[in-house]
Design an enzyme around this catalytic site. Sequence first.
Site, mmCIF file in Angstrom:
data_model
loop_
_atom_site.group_PDB
_atom_site.id
_atom_site.type_symbol
_atom_site.label_atom_id
_atom_site.label_comp_id
_atom_site.label_asym_id
_atom_site.label_seq_id
_atom_site.Cartn_x
_atom_site.Cartn_y
_atom_site.Cartn_z
ATOM 1 N N GLU A 199 -0.364 4.988 7.483
ATOM 2 C CA GLU A 199 -0.119 6.290 6.851
ATOM 3 C C GLU A 199 0.330 5.992 5.432
ATOM 4 O O GLU A 199 1.451 5.529 5.223
ATOM 5 C CB GLU A 199 1.033 7.012 7.560
ATOM 6 C CG GLU A 199 0.776 7.381 8.992
ATOM 7 C CD GLU A 199 -0.237 8.487 9.104
ATOM 8 O OE1 GLU A 199 -0.400 9.237 8.110
ATOM 9 O OE2 GLU A 199 -0.873 8.597 10.150
ATOM 10 N N CYS A 234 4.973 12.365 1.536
ATOM 11 C CA CYS A 234 3.561 12.031 1.290
ATOM 12 C C CYS A 234 2.685 13.288 1.317
ATOM 13 O O CYS A 234 1.595 13.297 0.763
ATOM 14 C CB CYS A 234 3.077 10.997 2.285
ATOM 15 S SG CYS A 234 3.433 11.429 3.988
HETATM 16 O O1 TXE Z 1 7.046 1.561 -0.421
HETATM 17 P P1 TXE Z 1 6.597 0.329 0.413
HETATM 18 P P2 TXE Z 1 7.951 1.562 -1.703
HETATM 19 C C1 TXE Z 1 4.619 5.384 -2.012
HETATM 20 C C2 TXE Z 1 5.212 6.016 -3.224
HETATM 21 C C3 TXE Z 1 6.147 4.972 -3.702
HETATM 22 C C4 TXE Z 1 5.341 3.738 -3.421
HETATM 23 C C5 TXE Z 1 6.141 2.499 -3.261
HETATM 24 O O2 TXE Z 1 4.232 6.232 -4.187
HETATM 25 O O3 TXE Z 1 6.439 5.087 -5.053
HETATM 26 O O4 TXE Z 1 4.718 4.010 -2.199
HETATM 27 O O5 TXE Z 1 7.276 2.739 -2.471
HETATM 28 C C6 TXE Z 1 7.858 -2.270 3.912
HETATM 29 N N1 TXE Z 1 4.695 -6.165 4.804
HETATM 30 N N2 TXE Z 1 5.257 5.724 -0.776
HETATM 31 O O6 TXE Z 1 7.836 0.358 -2.550
HETATM 32 O O7 TXE Z 1 6.932 -0.921 -0.297
HETATM 33 C C7 TXE Z 1 9.093 -1.779 3.189
HETATM 34 O O8 TXE Z 1 10.171 -2.650 3.397
HETATM 35 C C8 TXE Z 1 5.249 -5.296 5.652
HETATM 36 C C9 TXE Z 1 4.564 6.660 0.036
HETATM 37 O O9 TXE Z 1 9.307 1.852 -1.239
HETATM 38 O O10 TXE Z 1 5.219 0.574 0.848
HETATM 39 C C10 TXE Z 1 9.270 -0.418 3.822
HETATM 40 O O11 TXE Z 1 9.900 -0.552 5.087
HETATM 41 N N3 TXE Z 1 6.073 -4.322 5.267
HETATM 42 C C11 TXE Z 1 5.155 6.789 1.348
HETATM 43 C C12 TXE Z 1 7.832 0.061 3.992
HETATM 44 O O12 TXE Z 1 7.041 -1.115 3.960
HETATM 45 C C13 TXE Z 1 6.336 -4.204 3.959
HETATM 46 C C14 TXE Z 1 6.551 6.538 1.584
HETATM 47 C C15 TXE Z 1 7.344 1.009 2.879
HETATM 48 O O13 TXE Z 1 7.610 0.412 1.642
HETATM 49 C C16 TXE Z 1 5.771 -5.078 3.013
HETATM 50 C C17 TXE Z 1 7.108 5.541 0.699
HETATM 51 C C18 TXE Z 1 4.927 -6.098 3.485
HETATM 52 N N4 TXE Z 1 4.335 -6.982 2.682
HETATM 53 C C19 TXE Z 1 6.460 5.211 -0.455
HETATM 54 N N5 TXE Z 1 6.202 -4.704 1.797
HETATM 55 C C20 TXE Z 1 4.577 7.757 2.323
HETATM 56 N N6 TXE Z 1 3.267 7.713 2.543
HETATM 57 O O14 TXE Z 1 5.281 8.533 2.939
HETATM 58 C C21 TXE Z 1 7.003 -3.650 1.959
HETATM 59 N N7 TXE Z 1 7.104 -3.336 3.265
#
Ligand code: TXE
Length: 459
Positions: A243, A277
């Site tokens: 998602e 989102c």
């Molecule tokens: O999200 P991340 P971030 C979007 C929004 C935001 C951008 C980055 O645009 O500005 O994403 O946000 C884990 N392997 N959304 O950096 O990094 C991390 O620890 C496995 C949309 O905070 O994607 C967290 O638990 N896991 C969104 C989760 O992934 C990993 C909601 C999400 O973090 C990982 C949030 C890896 N390599 C941000 N790297 C929505 N769709 O609702 C990070 N994580």
Amino acid sequence: MIHVENLVGGEFVELEENFDNISPLDFSVIAKIPRTRYVGDAVISAKKALPGWSGLSLLERCDWLDKIANALEANIDEVARLESLDTGKPLDVALNVDATRSVNNFRFFANFGRNLESQEFEMDDAINYVLRKPVGVVGLISPWNLPLYLLSWKIAPALLMGNTIIAKPSELTPLTAHFLGKVCTKLGLPDGVLNIVNGYGPEVGQAIVEHPEIRAISFTGGTETGKIVAATAAPMFKKLSLELGGKNASLILSDADLDITVPGVLRASFLNSGQICLCGSRILVHSSIYDDFISRYLEELKTFKIGPVISDDHRTKVLSYIQLAIEEGGEILAGGSCPDKLGAWIEPTVIAGLSHKSRTATEEIFGPVVTIHEFDSDEQAVEMANSTQYGLAGSVWSKSKGREIAEKIDSGMVWVNTWLHRDLRVPFGGVKDSGVGREGGLWSVGFFSEAVNICIMED
Ligand code: TXE
């Protein structure tokens, strides 16, 4: 000061290395979070718990989900307090959206499980029936915007279908997952059924995705992270549900009822400071009502209360998009800067005058920033709505053409004359860069189980 611990095999475990959990309200340190890099112990515990948990009947697991729902509900004010503390969101949003919907997730899947029908396919000479086996140990990774709400949306169906869990909340918002762990332990949920590990995504999140004995990954987060998760998991043929981000359009047609459209679109713009989102961050308005809509929207915006964004870093990112919008020729109709107080605050910002193909209008900002665009025909509105790489959600506001236009939007979900109106039985998920797979109701049941067909020849 709260000390977040990992939950592994029924024990709360502290680590030597910890990092700070910072409040977005005033940048104070509110908790210490363990910096986990290794998930081997949690996987061993989850594997050990698997035969017992999957050996319970579906109805027994439904009873467990109800017990968790009841225990969370009994502590709903505490759940809301922790969520508000961690994310900075107003307490009423934390209570009415996050805490309430987290309880509902457990209760919904309990009832859904009780009513789950078996699938049988008769042939002339044989009968087929579908056995829904658990996938095994599953990894659940969630973001910071709706911490417990999104994690419980994964935990509840995973438990229902007999899986055991390695869950990882966002490193920015671990408090309610930790609380859920305490609640489940107190209830006597068998050791190792729910393991919760904390830390940075590229470390512990990556370790979960890489672990060969974790057979499914359900991930909610950014699109760029989703690509890494997919690339890591694919060679191991893990089940994968992603998602990801969105850049959703709110389409306001010429016959929209502005009495419901203005508050509805405003809520879609700025609920949770625009950090959902599903938020409608692109507002497309028919030229015949453009001026009227904007003046009413800006007037109602004055009374809309929002919290800060999640962190100082995220605020910097959001502000960089406001700067970009100015460079791209946008006109700031409201907001645009930060209130003069401590914390990750940004004024709700409305930008007009940009091309719908500009970077500001096509890249996910994930904050209290919307762009407004004018269109002259419904075809043009659909073309504009579909002109980003994302395809998560959208809304159409019209007295007569909602259904027709909704069907032309390239996204996984479209609301007509409403937004974020959720029935948990329906498919939830996106197309294009917004993700792969669907969750919700039968889709969650399908994801968190392996459908095995048994074909029996009749005498
Ligand atoms: O999200 P991340 P971030 C979007 C929004 C935001 C951008 C980055 O645009 O500005 O994403 O946000 C884990 N392997 N959304 O950096 O990094 C991390 O620890 C496995 C949309 O905070 O994607 C967290 O638990 N896991 C969104 C989760 O992934 C990993 C909601 C999400 O973090 C990982 C949030 C890896 N390599 C941000 N790297 C929505 N769709 O609702 C990070 N994580």
